[in-house]
Write a protein that holds these residues in place. Sequence first.
Motif, mmCIF file in Angstrom:
data_model
loop_
_atom_site.group_PDB
_atom_site.id
_atom_site.type_symbol
_atom_site.label_atom_id
_atom_site.label_comp_id
_atom_site.label_asym_id
_atom_site.label_seq_id
_atom_site.Cartn_x
_atom_site.Cartn_y
_atom_site.Cartn_z
ATOM 1 N N MET A 11 20.734 58.501 20.593
ATOM 2 C CA MET A 11 19.408 57.878 20.428
ATOM 3 C C MET A 11 18.905 58.400 19.651
ATOM 4 O O MET A 11 18.002 58.762 18.361
ATOM 5 N N LEU A 12 18.020 59.983 20.253
ATOM 6 C CA LEU A 12 17.204 61.043 19.598
ATOM 7 C C LEU A 12 17.989 61.718 18.305
ATOM 8 O O LEU A 12 17.385 62.005 17.396
ATOM 9 N N GLN A 13 18.775 61.527 17.919
ATOM 10 C CA GLN A 13 19.463 62.340 17.221
ATOM 11 C C GLN A 13 19.581 61.085 15.761
ATOM 12 O O GLN A 13 20.308 62.035 14.314
ATOM 13 N N TYR A 14 19.583 60.349 15.730
ATOM 14 C CA TYR A 14 19.055 59.068 14.849
ATOM 15 C C TYR A 14 17.185 58.583 13.829
ATOM 16 O O TYR A 14 16.839 58.288 15.281
ATOM 17 N N PRO A 15 17.528 58.905 12.915
ATOM 18 C CA PRO A 15 15.881 59.077 12.307
ATOM 19 C C PRO A 15 15.127 57.035 12.723
ATOM 20 O O PRO A 15 16.099 56.417 12.536
#
Length: 171
Positions: free
Chosen positions: A167-171
Amino acid sequence: MTEYVVTRWYRAPELLLSFDKYGTSVDVWSVGCIFAELLGRKSIFPGTDCLNQLKLIVDVLGTMSDANLEFIGNTKARKYVKSLSYTVGVPLTRMYPQAHPLAIDLLEKMLVFDPSKRISVTEALEHPYMSTLYDPSANHPAQAPIDLDIDEKLGVDMIREMLWQEMLQYP
């Protein structure tokens, strides 16, 4: 492919009727049920079992014509739906009198008994009620099938951490 969705109240009619094949329309139905719950602050179809669930759906949507039941390939299932007491249904505007007319319009298109006549995910996102929230350039369809095969031996904490990192990979 499973007919089991954890909460019966959100299962699409085709799942309740044990269809062998189905598509994303089952998700549109489920989101429609959740949307109705947000509008009315209670579940729209709180069935006690699969047959009761179908009855509640028909009570709200109204009795289907024979033409609208042709999509049900299983003769026994079609016969059961046809055996339910006749009802004209309940207008969603009466169930949700405070709801915006465009919200009602979208809900009516999501809660359609025949999955082939139900609004698609993209159409729902482009619907006037949702259009100000939808950015087609930000939603790219998946290019390849997503592998959701998670090794159950990883443990709950590791799976949570992996999901968090993803999830951290998506803004």
